[in-house]
Design an enzyme around this catalytic site. Structure first.
Site, PDB file in Angstrom:
ATOM      1  N   ASP A  11      13.971   0.239 -77.863  1.00 11.53           N
ATOM      2  CA  ASP A  11      12.780  -0.274 -77.006  1.00 11.53           C
ATOM      3  C   ASP A  11      12.650  -1.814 -76.831  1.00 11.53           C
ATOM      4  O   ASP A  11      11.561  -2.188 -76.752  1.00 11.53           O
ATOM      5  CB  ASP A  11      11.496   0.302 -77.355  1.00 11.53           C
ATOM      6  CG  ASP A  11      11.736   1.857 -76.965  1.00 11.53           C
ATOM      7  OD1 ASP A  11      12.853   2.248 -76.652  1.00 11.53           O
ATOM      8  OD2 ASP A  11      10.832   2.432 -77.189  1.00 11.53           O
ATOM      9  N   ASP A  53      12.810   2.988 -73.442  1.00  8.71           N
ATOM     10  CA  ASP A  53      11.664   3.917 -73.011  1.00  8.71           C
ATOM     11  C   ASP A  53      11.741   3.828 -71.453  1.00  8.71           C
ATOM     12  O   ASP A  53      12.110   2.824 -70.862  1.00  8.71           O
ATOM     13  CB  ASP A  53      10.319   3.158 -73.178  1.00  8.71           C
ATOM     14  CG  ASP A  53       9.138   3.864 -73.499  1.00  8.71           C
ATOM     15  OD1 ASP A  53       9.253   5.056 -73.983  1.00  8.71           O
ATOM     16  OD2 ASP A  53       8.075   3.391 -73.338  1.00  8.71           O
ATOM     17  N   HIS A  55      10.332   5.779 -68.384  1.00  2.00           N
ATOM     18  CA  HIS A  55       9.320   6.496 -68.016  1.00  2.00           C
ATOM     19  C   HIS A  55       9.644   6.880 -66.462  1.00  2.00           C
ATOM     20  O   HIS A  55       9.788   5.800 -65.446  1.00  2.00           O
ATOM     21  CB  HIS A  55       8.106   6.152 -68.151  1.00  2.00           C
ATOM     22  CG  HIS A  55       7.815   6.152 -69.722  1.00  2.00           C
ATOM     23  ND1 HIS A  55       7.713   7.191 -70.463  1.00  2.00           N
ATOM     24  CD2 HIS A  55       7.270   5.089 -70.391  1.00  2.00           C
ATOM     25  CE1 HIS A  55       7.618   6.784 -71.605  1.00  2.00           C
ATOM     26  NE2 HIS A  55       6.990   5.653 -71.710  1.00  2.00           N
ATOM     27  N   HIS A  72       4.304   1.377 -67.848  1.00  2.00           N
ATOM     28  CA  HIS A  72       5.312   0.659 -68.472  1.00  2.00           C
ATOM     29  C   HIS A  72       6.795   1.121 -68.210  1.00  2.00           C
ATOM     30  O   HIS A  72       6.567   2.359 -68.448  1.00  2.00           O
ATOM     31  CB  HIS A  72       5.072   0.163 -69.600  1.00  2.00           C
ATOM     32  CG  HIS A  72       4.915   1.273 -70.743  1.00  2.00           C
ATOM     33  ND1 HIS A  72       3.811   2.182 -70.767  1.00  2.00           N
ATOM     34  CD2 HIS A  72       5.800   1.893 -71.542  1.00  2.00           C
ATOM     35  CE1 HIS A  72       4.097   3.136 -71.718  1.00  2.00           C
ATOM     36  NE2 HIS A  72       5.253   3.000 -72.229  1.00  2.00           N
ATOM     37  N   LYS A  97      14.665   7.510 -73.424  1.00  2.75           N
ATOM     38  CA  LYS A  97      13.413   8.526 -73.965  1.00  2.75           C
ATOM     39  C   LYS A  97      12.201   8.352 -72.825  1.00  2.75           C
ATOM     40  O   LYS A  97      12.188   7.404 -72.192  1.00  2.75           O
ATOM     41  CB  LYS A  97      13.255   8.088 -75.273  1.00  2.75           C
ATOM     42  CG  LYS A  97      12.425   6.890 -75.456  1.00  2.75           C
ATOM     43  CD  LYS A  97      12.294   6.976 -77.087  1.00  2.75           C
ATOM     44  CE  LYS A  97      11.479   5.458 -77.273  1.00  2.75           C
ATOM     45  NZ  LYS A  97      10.617   5.325 -76.784  1.00  2.75           N
ATOM     46  N   CYS A 141       7.288   3.557 -81.699  1.00  5.39           N
ATOM     47  CA  CYS A 141       8.529   4.268 -81.543  1.00  5.39           C
ATOM     48  C   CYS A 141       9.359   4.022 -83.079  1.00  5.39           C
ATOM     49  O   CYS A 141      10.002   5.085 -83.436  1.00  5.39           O
ATOM     50  CB  CYS A 141       9.489   3.540 -80.638  1.00  5.39           C
ATOM     51  SG  CYS A 141      10.946   4.250 -80.338  1.00  5.39           S
TER      52      CYS A 141
HETATM   53  C1  VGL Z   1       6.255   2.808 -77.118  1.00  2.65           C
HETATM   54  C2  VGL Z   1       3.936   2.570 -76.510  1.00  2.65           C
HETATM   55  C3  VGL Z   1       4.199   3.430 -75.347  1.00  2.65           C
HETATM   56  C4  VGL Z   1       7.168   2.486 -77.937  1.00  2.65           C
HETATM   57  C5  VGL Z   1       6.237   3.433 -76.105  1.00  2.65           C
HETATM   58  O1  VGL Z   1       8.422   2.739 -77.842  1.00  2.65           O
HETATM   59  O2  VGL Z   1       6.982   2.020 -79.369  1.00  2.65           O
HETATM   60  N1  VGL Z   1       4.908   2.449 -77.638  1.00  2.65           N
HETATM   61  N2  VGL Z   1       5.495   3.608 -75.195  1.00  2.65           N
HETATM   62 ZN    ZN Z   2       6.353   4.469 -73.270  1.00  2.00          ZN
END
Ligand code: VGL
Ligand code: ZN
Length: 199
Positions: A11, A53, A55, A72, A97, A141
């Protein structure tokens, strides 16, 4: 030949870096170090996995729909792109993911490649037993990926100079590292890999 080790970069996206929608303080500072790990793994011809990440617009992960986070890393937006400083190598295996609108999916073990192949299957296919983990965020993560990996019998090296945390509470990252090392992960830094002994 089957590789035993792989680098897993999680990420390193614009939204997780300063000025991003969920900017991790100093999140961009680890990128030059990650680039050096990338070179190390490339030189050894070892696999490199990179997660994003990824979404949908509506997901329970976001505050507006009952979750913990501001919106995000929405699919195909600039915030979801890799940070421009990250030297994404040709041949890296891309994973996505967070597509399930019902789940947080912090772990890379919930990620899949473009064809829907899961990380576990890819690791098995390549004979990988040990993961070197870098990226964002230490307390989400990186933490949940490490826990899942250890539970499934993989060895873990946490690249301590190549991770940064959100720290909603000040000690979250410190506690995450404590928890995963207690479970068996080892902490290493770049010099541990690259320093050549004189004799
Ligand atoms: C994550 C917060 C929200 C991460 C992903 O990948 O660490 N943290 N979404
Ligand atoms: Zn996230």
């Amino acid at each position: 030949m089957k590789a035993k080790k792989a680098l897993l970069i999680v990420d390193v996206q614009n939204d997780f870096c300063p000025n991003g929608a969920l900017g991790v303080p100093q999140g961009n500072k680890i990128i030059p170090v990650i680039n050096r790990y990338i070179n190390f793994f490339k030189r050894k011809d070892l696999p490199i996995f990179i997660t994003r990440d990824w979404h949908p617009v509506r997901t329970r992960h976001f505050k507006d729909f009952g979750g913990a986070w501001p919106a995000h890393c929405i699919q195909n937006t600039p915030g979801a792109q890799f940070h421009p400083d990250l030297k994404v190598p040709a041949g890296a295996i891309m994973l996505y993911k967070g597509m399930d609108p019902e789940k947080d999916s912090y772990s890379a073990f919930q990620a899949e490649d473009i064809s829907g192949m899961t990380l576990v299957k890819l690791l098995a296919f390549k004979g990988i037993k040990e993961l070197y983990i870098a990226g964002l965020a230490t307390d989400y993560c990186v933490k949940f990926t490490s826990i899942d990996a250890l539970k499934q019998g993989f060895k873990i090296k946490i690249l301590i100079d190549a991770i940064k945390g959100v720290n909603l509470k000040p000690k979250d990252s410190e506690n995450a590292i404590k928890q995963i090392t207690k479970m068996g992960a080892k902490k290493i830094k770049l010099a541990d890999l690259t320093i050549k002994r004189s004799r």
